[in-house]
Design a protein around this motif. Structure first.
Motif, PDB file in Angstrom:
ATOM      1  N   MET A   1      46.745   6.967  35.677  1.00  0.00           N
ATOM      2  CA  MET A   1      47.707   7.744  36.439  1.00  0.00           C
ATOM      3  C   MET A   1      48.324   8.775  35.506  1.00  0.00           C
ATOM      4  O   MET A   1      48.849   8.447  34.462  1.00  0.00           O
ATOM      5  N   ALA A   2      48.267  10.028  35.891  1.00  0.00           N
ATOM      6  CA  ALA A   2      48.883  11.086  35.095  1.00  0.00           C
ATOM      7  C   ALA A   2      50.360  11.177  35.442  1.00  0.00           C
ATOM      8  O   ALA A   2      50.730  11.167  36.612  1.00  0.00           O
ATOM      9  N   VAL A   3      51.188  11.269  34.430  1.00  0.00           N
ATOM     10  CA  VAL A   3      52.626  11.370  34.637  1.00  0.00           C
ATOM     11  C   VAL A   3      52.996  12.843  34.643  1.00  0.00           C
ATOM     12  O   VAL A   3      52.562  13.608  33.788  1.00  0.00           O
ATOM     13  N   GLU A   4      53.781  13.237  35.624  1.00  0.00           N
ATOM     14  CA  GLU A   4      54.181  14.637  35.779  1.00  0.00           C
ATOM     15  C   GLU A   4      54.974  15.115  34.567  1.00  0.00           C
ATOM     16  O   GLU A   4      55.637  14.344  33.883  1.00  0.00           O
ATOM     17  N   SER A   5      54.960  16.423  34.346  1.00  0.00           N
ATOM     18  CA  SER A   5      55.634  16.999  33.193  1.00  0.00           C
ATOM     19  C   SER A   5      57.140  17.160  33.389  1.00  0.00           C
ATOM     20  O   SER A   5      57.824  17.595  32.488  1.00  0.00           O
ATOM     21  N   PHE A   6      57.668  16.817  34.569  1.00  0.00           N
ATOM     22  CA  PHE A   6      59.096  16.996  34.823  1.00  0.00           C
ATOM     23  C   PHE A   6      59.926  15.775  34.437  1.00  0.00           C
ATOM     24  O   PHE A   6      61.076  15.650  34.822  1.00  0.00           O
ATOM     25  N   LEU A   7      59.382  14.890  33.631  1.00  0.00           N
ATOM     26  CA  LEU A   7      60.124  13.704  33.206  1.00  0.00           C
ATOM     27  C   LEU A   7      61.386  14.102  32.453  1.00  0.00           C
ATOM     28  O   LEU A   7      61.372  14.983  31.609  1.00  0.00           O
ATOM     29  N   GLY A  23      59.456  -3.774  24.739  1.00  0.00           N
ATOM     30  CA  GLY A  23      58.036  -4.052  24.598  1.00  0.00           C
ATOM     31  C   GLY A  23      57.146  -3.321  25.586  1.00  0.00           C
ATOM     32  O   GLY A  23      55.920  -3.365  25.470  1.00  0.00           O
ATOM     33  N   LEU A  24      57.731  -2.643  26.560  1.00  0.00           N
ATOM     34  CA  LEU A  24      56.930  -1.888  27.523  1.00  0.00           C
ATOM     35  C   LEU A  24      56.336  -0.679  26.813  1.00  0.00           C
ATOM     36  O   LEU A  24      57.034   0.024  26.083  1.00  0.00           O
ATOM     37  N   ASP A  25      55.037  -0.449  27.003  1.00  0.00           N
ATOM     38  CA  ASP A  25      54.432   0.674  26.276  1.00  0.00           C
ATOM     39  C   ASP A  25      54.856   2.018  26.878  1.00  0.00           C
ATOM     40  O   ASP A  25      55.362   2.101  27.986  1.00  0.00           O
ATOM     41  N   HIS A  28      53.780   3.142  30.409  1.00  0.00           N
ATOM     42  CA  HIS A  28      54.471   2.465  31.499  1.00  0.00           C
ATOM     43  C   HIS A  28      55.925   2.929  31.616  1.00  0.00           C
ATOM     44  O   HIS A  28      56.443   3.066  32.723  1.00  0.00           O
ATOM     45  N   LEU A  29      56.568   3.183  30.477  1.00  0.00           N
ATOM     46  CA  LEU A  29      57.932   3.721  30.517  1.00  0.00           C
ATOM     47  C   LEU A  29      57.962   5.073  31.227  1.00  0.00           C
ATOM     48  O   LEU A  29      58.830   5.343  32.052  1.00  0.00           O
ATOM     49  N   GLU A  30      57.004   5.928  30.917  1.00  0.00           N
ATOM     50  CA  GLU A  30      56.955   7.250  31.535  1.00  0.00           C
ATOM     51  C   GLU A  30      56.642   7.150  33.026  1.00  0.00           C
ATOM     52  O   GLU A  30      57.191   7.903  33.830  1.00  0.00           O
ATOM     53  N   THR A  31      55.778   6.224  33.396  1.00  0.00           N
ATOM     54  CA  THR A  31      55.486   6.028  34.815  1.00  0.00           C
ATOM     55  C   THR A  31      56.732   5.564  35.554  1.00  0.00           C
ATOM     56  O   THR A  31      57.073   6.093  36.616  1.00  0.00           O
TER      57      THR A  31
END
Length: 72
Positions: A1-7, A23-25, A28-31
């Motif tokens: 899944m690609a994470v959008e650049s507007f994070l 511990g979350l990688d 997954h944090l970005e998602t």
């Protein structure tokens, strides 16, 4: 899944530093951050009531909450 650049980098950092998510990688944090928003709840406000369908997940970053259970 690609994470959008507007994070929002501040949200990613808050999630990264929260002990519940330790511990979350990074992927997954970005998602998680991609569909996260910050909300301020005023003292005394209810965020849900017993029996209601869960619509949100709250991660407390500051302050305290009270969970009241009524057992008639």
């Amino acid at each position: 899944m690609a994470v959008e650049s507007f994070l929002n980098p501040m949200i990613v950092e808050q999630l990264r530093s929260h002990e519940f998510l330790a511990g979350l990688d990074e992927r997954h944090l970005e998602t998680l951050a991609s569909f996260t928003h910050q909300e301020v709840i005023d003292a005394g406000d209810n965020i849900f009531h017993a029996g209601e369908m869960a619509e949100h997940c709250y991660l407390i970053s500051e302050g305290y909450i009270a969970l009241e259970v009524y057992d008639p």
